[in-house]
Design a protein around this motif. Structure first.
Motif, PDB file in Angstrom:
ATOM      1  N   ALA A  68       0.863  -1.180   0.000  1.00  0.00           N
ATOM      2  CA  ALA A  68       0.000   0.000   0.000  1.00  0.00           C
ATOM      3  C   ALA A  68       0.897   1.227   0.000  1.00  0.00           C
ATOM      4  O   ALA A  68       2.051   1.164   0.439  1.00  0.00           O
ATOM      5  CB  ALA A  68      -0.910  -0.007   1.225  1.00  0.00           C
ATOM      6  N   PRO A  69       0.369   2.349  -0.464  1.00  0.00           N
ATOM      7  CA  PRO A  69       1.193   3.552  -0.460  1.00  0.00           C
ATOM      8  C   PRO A  69       1.543   3.977   0.961  1.00  0.00           C
ATOM      9  O   PRO A  69       0.742   3.852   1.878  1.00  0.00           O
ATOM     10  CB  PRO A  69       0.328   4.597  -1.157  1.00  0.00           C
ATOM     11  CG  PRO A  69      -0.964   3.957  -1.498  1.00  0.00           C
ATOM     12  CD  PRO A  69      -0.935   2.542  -1.059  1.00  0.00           C
ATOM     13  N   SER A  70       2.762   4.464   1.140  1.00  0.00           N
ATOM     14  CA  SER A  70       3.209   4.934   2.448  1.00  0.00           C
ATOM     15  C   SER A  70       2.685   6.337   2.711  1.00  0.00           C
ATOM     16  O   SER A  70       2.200   7.022   1.808  1.00  0.00           O
ATOM     17  CB  SER A  70       4.741   4.968   2.498  1.00  0.00           C
ATOM     18  OG  SER A  70       5.264   3.689   2.342  1.00  0.00           O
ATOM     19  N   LEU A  71       2.800   6.754   3.971  1.00  0.00           N
ATOM     20  CA  LEU A  71       2.440   8.128   4.325  1.00  0.00           C
ATOM     21  C   LEU A  71       3.416   9.088   3.664  1.00  0.00           C
ATOM     22  O   LEU A  71       4.607   8.784   3.542  1.00  0.00           O
ATOM     23  CB  LEU A  71       2.528   8.321   5.845  1.00  0.00           C
ATOM     24  CG  LEU A  71       1.438   7.747   6.713  1.00  0.00           C
ATOM     25  CD1 LEU A  71       1.816   7.940   8.180  1.00  0.00           C
ATOM     26  CD2 LEU A  71       0.119   8.406   6.435  1.00  0.00           C
ATOM     27  N   PRO A  72       2.961  10.269   3.285  1.00  0.00           N
ATOM     28  CA  PRO A  72       3.916  11.272   2.823  1.00  0.00           C
ATOM     29  C   PRO A  72       4.828  11.689   3.990  1.00  0.00           C
ATOM     30  O   PRO A  72       4.450  11.597   5.160  1.00  0.00           O
ATOM     31  CB  PRO A  72       3.043  12.436   2.373  1.00  0.00           C
ATOM     32  CG  PRO A  72       1.635  12.026   2.550  1.00  0.00           C
ATOM     33  CD  PRO A  72       1.599  10.687   3.194  1.00  0.00           C
ATOM     34  N   VAL A  73       6.024  12.124   3.691  1.00  0.00           N
ATOM     35  CA  VAL A  73       7.012  12.470   4.712  1.00  0.00           C
ATOM     36  C   VAL A  73       6.452  13.513   5.668  1.00  0.00           C
ATOM     37  O   VAL A  73       6.595  13.409   6.888  1.00  0.00           O
ATOM     38  CB  VAL A  73       8.322  12.957   4.060  1.00  0.00           C
ATOM     39  CG1 VAL A  73       9.283  13.478   5.114  1.00  0.00           C
ATOM     40  CG2 VAL A  73       8.958  11.839   3.265  1.00  0.00           C
ATOM     41  N   ASP A  74       5.781  14.545   5.148  1.00  0.00           N
ATOM     42  CA  ASP A  74       5.251  15.595   6.022  1.00  0.00           C
ATOM     43  C   ASP A  74       4.207  15.053   6.990  1.00  0.00           C
ATOM     44  O   ASP A  74       4.177  15.437   8.159  1.00  0.00           O
ATOM     45  CB  ASP A  74       4.652  16.730   5.180  1.00  0.00           C
ATOM     46  CG  ASP A  74       5.725  17.556   4.487  1.00  0.00           C
ATOM     47  OD1 ASP A  74       6.842  17.629   5.055  1.00  0.00           O
ATOM     48  OD2 ASP A  74       5.456  18.094   3.404  1.00  0.00           O
ATOM     49  N   ALA A  75       3.360  14.149   6.550  1.00  0.00           N
ATOM     50  CA  ALA A  75       2.340  13.572   7.434  1.00  0.00           C
ATOM     51  C   ALA A  75       2.984  12.669   8.486  1.00  0.00           C
ATOM     52  O   ALA A  75       2.561  12.650   9.647  1.00  0.00           O
ATOM     53  CB  ALA A  75       1.309  12.790   6.623  1.00  0.00           C
ATOM     54  N   ALA A  76       4.004  11.910   8.107  1.00  0.00           N
ATOM     55  CA  ALA A  76       4.651  11.002   9.044  1.00  0.00           C
ATOM     56  C   ALA A  76       5.436  11.757  10.111  1.00  0.00           C
ATOM     57  O   ALA A  76       5.540  11.298  11.249  1.00  0.00           O
ATOM     58  CB  ALA A  76       5.580  10.047   8.293  1.00  0.00           C
TER      59      ALA A  76
END
Length: 95
Positions: A68-76
């Motif tokens: 599945a797609p990972s979280l974007p860096v800013d959200a993580a």
């Protein structure tokens, strides 16, 4: 099958147990009862019983492992206490 006091004393010696005379008598009775129960179980006809690995049906409780797609860096990293670029900032362990 009944165990003798000497047999239980020898098993206790092998297990490195220091049992007193009263404890040896109790262990003799208990171990003899266990062996008699196992002897009863061995007399049961199990020819028509299929071998099993678990007495209850087992089912997987986890979801399928699919990419599945990972979280974007800013959200993580939005709650990171110390953000350094695209990484978590951690104190140095070795100087």
């Amino acid at each position: 099958m009944s165990l003798t006091l000497d047999q239980v004393r020898w098993v206790a010696h092998l297990a490195r147990l220091d049992l007193g005379e009263a404890e040896l008598e109790i262990m003799t009775r208990q171990l003899s009862a266990i062996l008699e129960y196992v002897d009863q179980l061995q007399k049961i006809n199990t020819d028509q019983v299929e071998p099993l690995a678990h007495p209850l049906p087992i089912h997987d409780v986890f979801r399928p492992d699919e990419p599945a797609p990972s979280l974007p860096v800013d959200a993580a990293l939005q709650n990171a206490p110390d953000r350094r670029g695209d990484f978590y900032g951690v104190p140095a362990v070795l100087e």
